[in-house]
Design a protein around this motif. Structure first.
Motif, PDB file in Angstrom:
ATOM      1  N   SER A  11      37.627  30.300  46.399  1.00  0.00           N
ATOM      2  CA  SER A  11      36.721  31.012  47.300  1.00  0.00           C
ATOM      3  C   SER A  11      36.792  30.403  48.689  1.00  0.00           C
ATOM      4  O   SER A  11      37.012  29.206  48.838  1.00  0.00           O
ATOM      5  CB  SER A  11      35.270  30.928  46.824  1.00  0.00           C
ATOM      6  OG  SER A  11      35.075  31.642  45.645  1.00  0.00           O
ATOM      7  N   ILE A  46      36.459  25.496  46.715  1.00  0.00           N
ATOM      8  CA  ILE A  46      35.696  26.324  47.658  1.00  0.00           C
ATOM      9  C   ILE A  46      35.819  25.712  49.045  1.00  0.00           C
ATOM     10  O   ILE A  46      35.461  24.555  49.258  1.00  0.00           O
ATOM     11  CB  ILE A  46      34.208  26.425  47.255  1.00  0.00           C
ATOM     12  CG1 ILE A  46      34.060  27.006  45.853  1.00  0.00           C
ATOM     13  CG2 ILE A  46      33.454  27.280  48.274  1.00  0.00           C
ATOM     14  CD1 ILE A  46      32.630  27.017  45.334  1.00  0.00           C
ATOM     15  N   ALA A  65      32.016  35.752  51.273  1.00  0.00           N
ATOM     16  CA  ALA A  65      32.864  35.078  50.290  1.00  0.00           C
ATOM     17  C   ALA A  65      34.121  35.904  50.050  1.00  0.00           C
ATOM     18  O   ALA A  65      34.041  37.088  49.739  1.00  0.00           O
ATOM     19  CB  ALA A  65      32.118  34.902  48.971  1.00  0.00           C
ATOM     20  N   CYS A  87      29.746  31.839  43.617  1.00  0.00           N
ATOM     21  CA  CYS A  87      31.202  31.822  43.802  1.00  0.00           C
ATOM     22  C   CYS A  87      31.898  31.271  42.562  1.00  0.00           C
ATOM     23  O   CYS A  87      33.017  31.653  42.250  1.00  0.00           O
ATOM     24  CB  CYS A  87      31.588  30.987  45.024  1.00  0.00           C
ATOM     25  SG  CYS A  87      31.249  31.834  46.560  1.00  0.00           S
TER      26      CYS A  87
END
Length: 121
Positions: A11, A46, A65, A87
């Protein structure tokens, strides 16, 4: 300026730090998101980027996102933390303004947000 190797990222969160979002707590939300990522040990999965205006000022603070294609309304640091968990879990939590479904962005009518200006008119 750093050039990050984003290989393996799941993400990428774009956190609006434009003037309207900053007035509504974007700095604290950004710090909470980054802290949550670190606490969960998700730094390798992430990535975050501060952006300028994402064009949803009345719904500030906006977090986008990708590759999920979800646009979130983060009105507190705790909601920022929930976005990080989303996420990971891919549950599209209640703070999602727009979700990408079958390649199309769809407004989530369950979240109070500004309809906005039609780009096609």
């Amino acid at each position: 300026m750093t050039t990050w190797n984003l290989s393996g990222m799941k993400s990428h969160l774009f956190i609006c730090n434009g003037s309207s979002c900053m007035r509504k707590g974007a700095e604290n939300i950004t710090l909470a998101i980054r802290d949550e990522i670190a606490e969960l040990g998700m730094d390798e999965q992430i990535h975050t980027t501060r952006t300028r205006c994402n064009g949803r000022c009345k719904d500030a603070c906006i977090v986008i996102a990708y590759p999920q294609g979800s646009w979130y309304k983060a009105s507190s640091a705790e909601i920022g933390r929930e976005i990080v968990r989303d996420c990971i879990e891919q549950q599209n939590i209640q703070h999602t303004i727009y979700r990408t479904i079958n390649g199309n962005m769809m407004l989530n009518s369950e979240v109070a947000s500004t309809t906005g200006i039609d780009k096609n008119k």
